[in-house]
Motif scaffolding. Structure first.
Motif, PDB file in Angstrom:
ATOM      1  N   LEU A  15      44.550  47.775  49.789  1.00 38.81           N
ATOM      2  CA  LEU A  15      44.371  46.344  49.540  1.00 38.81           C
ATOM      3  C   LEU A  15      43.439  46.092  48.357  1.00 38.81           C
ATOM      4  O   LEU A  15      43.659  45.168  47.569  1.00 38.81           O
ATOM      5  CB  LEU A  15      43.838  45.653  50.793  1.00 38.81           C
ATOM      6  CG  LEU A  15      44.813  45.549  51.961  1.00 38.81           C
ATOM      7  CD1 LEU A  15      44.114  44.980  53.180  1.00 38.81           C
ATOM      8  CD2 LEU A  15      46.017  44.724  51.584  1.00 38.81           C
ATOM      9  N   THR A  16      42.427  46.932  48.213  1.00 34.82           N
ATOM     10  CA  THR A  16      41.521  46.813  47.069  1.00 34.82           C
ATOM     11  C   THR A  16      42.268  47.092  45.765  1.00 34.82           C
ATOM     12  O   THR A  16      42.134  46.343  44.792  1.00 34.82           O
ATOM     13  CB  THR A  16      40.332  47.785  47.210  1.00 34.82           C
ATOM     14  OG1 THR A  16      39.637  47.494  48.419  1.00 34.82           O
ATOM     15  CG2 THR A  16      39.389  47.674  46.039  1.00 34.82           C
ATOM     16  N   LEU A  18      45.498  46.848  45.253  1.00 34.38           N
ATOM     17  CA  LEU A  18      46.468  45.776  45.044  1.00 34.38           C
ATOM     18  C   LEU A  18      45.792  44.526  44.486  1.00 34.38           C
ATOM     19  O   LEU A  18      46.311  43.876  43.571  1.00 34.38           O
ATOM     20  CB  LEU A  18      47.180  45.461  46.364  1.00 34.38           C
ATOM     21  CG  LEU A  18      48.299  44.445  46.321  1.00 34.38           C
ATOM     22  CD1 LEU A  18      49.437  44.967  45.466  1.00 34.38           C
ATOM     23  CD2 LEU A  18      48.787  44.156  47.722  1.00 34.38           C
ATOM     24  N   THR A  19      44.626  44.192  45.011  1.00 30.49           N
ATOM     25  CA  THR A  19      43.882  43.026  44.523  1.00 30.49           C
ATOM     26  C   THR A  19      43.454  43.201  43.077  1.00 30.49           C
ATOM     27  O   THR A  19      43.628  42.293  42.248  1.00 30.49           O
ATOM     28  CB  THR A  19      42.639  42.784  45.406  1.00 30.49           C
ATOM     29  OG1 THR A  19      43.058  42.578  46.743  1.00 30.49           O
ATOM     30  CG2 THR A  19      41.840  41.601  44.926  1.00 30.49           C
ATOM     31  N   LEU A  20      42.904  44.379  42.752  1.00 30.06           N
ATOM     32  CA  LEU A  20      42.464  44.616  41.384  1.00 30.06           C
ATOM     33  C   LEU A  20      43.637  44.664  40.412  1.00 30.06           C
ATOM     34  O   LEU A  20      43.560  44.131  39.305  1.00 30.06           O
ATOM     35  CB  LEU A  20      41.663  45.906  41.300  1.00 30.06           C
ATOM     36  CG  LEU A  20      40.294  45.858  41.970  1.00 30.06           C
ATOM     37  CD1 LEU A  20      39.676  47.250  41.993  1.00 30.06           C
ATOM     38  CD2 LEU A  20      39.394  44.891  41.247  1.00 30.06           C
ATOM     39  N   THR A  22      46.551  43.160  40.713  1.00 33.32           N
ATOM     40  CA  THR A  22      47.057  41.798  40.551  1.00 33.32           C
ATOM     41  C   THR A  22      46.134  40.978  39.662  1.00 33.32           C
ATOM     42  O   THR A  22      46.598  40.234  38.793  1.00 33.32           O
ATOM     43  CB  THR A  22      47.198  41.114  41.924  1.00 33.32           C
ATOM     44  OG1 THR A  22      48.070  41.893  42.736  1.00 33.32           O
ATOM     45  CG2 THR A  22      47.746  39.714  41.790  1.00 33.32           C
ATOM     46  N   SER A  23      44.833  41.130  39.855  1.00 30.00           N
ATOM     47  CA  SER A  23      43.867  40.378  39.042  1.00 30.00           C
ATOM     48  C   SER A  23      43.962  40.750  37.575  1.00 30.00           C
ATOM     49  O   SER A  23      43.999  39.873  36.700  1.00 30.00           O
ATOM     50  CB  SER A  23      42.448  40.636  39.542  1.00 30.00           C
ATOM     51  OG  SER A  23      42.323  40.231  40.873  1.00 30.00           O
ATOM     52  N   LEU A  39      35.253  41.792  39.258  1.00 31.55           N
ATOM     53  CA  LEU A  39      36.262  42.817  39.530  1.00 31.55           C
ATOM     54  C   LEU A  39      35.606  44.182  39.744  1.00 31.55           C
ATOM     55  O   LEU A  39      36.027  44.953  40.612  1.00 31.55           O
ATOM     56  CB  LEU A  39      37.278  42.877  38.393  1.00 31.55           C
ATOM     57  CG  LEU A  39      38.178  41.646  38.267  1.00 31.55           C
ATOM     58  CD1 LEU A  39      39.103  41.802  37.074  1.00 31.55           C
ATOM     59  CD2 LEU A  39      38.969  41.414  39.528  1.00 31.55           C
ATOM     60  N   THR A  42      34.132  44.091  43.132  1.00 30.09           N
ATOM     61  CA  THR A  42      35.194  44.238  44.127  1.00 30.09           C
ATOM     62  C   THR A  42      35.589  45.698  44.284  1.00 30.09           C
ATOM     63  O   THR A  42      35.796  46.177  45.410  1.00 30.09           O
ATOM     64  CB  THR A  42      36.429  43.410  43.715  1.00 30.09           C
ATOM     65  OG1 THR A  42      36.046  42.049  43.574  1.00 30.09           O
ATOM     66  CG2 THR A  42      37.535  43.515  44.735  1.00 30.09           C
ATOM     67  N   GLY A  46      35.030  47.721  47.718  1.00 28.38           N
ATOM     68  CA  GLY A  46      36.193  48.314  48.377  1.00 28.38           C
ATOM     69  C   GLY A  46      36.003  49.796  48.646  1.00 28.38           C
ATOM     70  O   GLY A  46      36.354  50.292  49.717  1.00 28.38           O
TER      71      GLY A  46
END
Length: 72
Positions: A15-16, A18-20, A22-23, A39, A42, A46
């Motif tokens: 999830l970390t 995927l978030t990074l 996408t960002s 970022l 994050t 993570g």
């Protein structure tokens, strides 16, 4: 089909990532300005949360007085 064990640390790292991803992707496309310090924070959070999640069952199994919840 053989079932695999649930590993929450891998879920958190996934999830970390995927978030990074996408960002940074939205920042590259110009749809969202990703603040770099957030970022990086994050990413560090993570990794730390994933490491704590991975080592939590290890520390609980080493104490003989605590019953294990994974024995079934």
């Amino acid at each position: 089909m053989k079932r695999h064990p649930f590993e929450p640390a891998r879920l958190i790292m996934g999830l970390t990532a995927l978030t990074l991803g996408t960002s940074y992707g939205l920042d590259t496309l110009g749809l969202w300005h990703a603040p770099t310090p957030w970022l990086l924070l994050t990413l560090a959070a993570g990794i730390l949360l994933s490491a704590l999640t991975a080592f939590w069952p290890t520390t609980r199994r080493q104490h003989p007085g605590i019953p294990s919840t994974t024995d079934s």
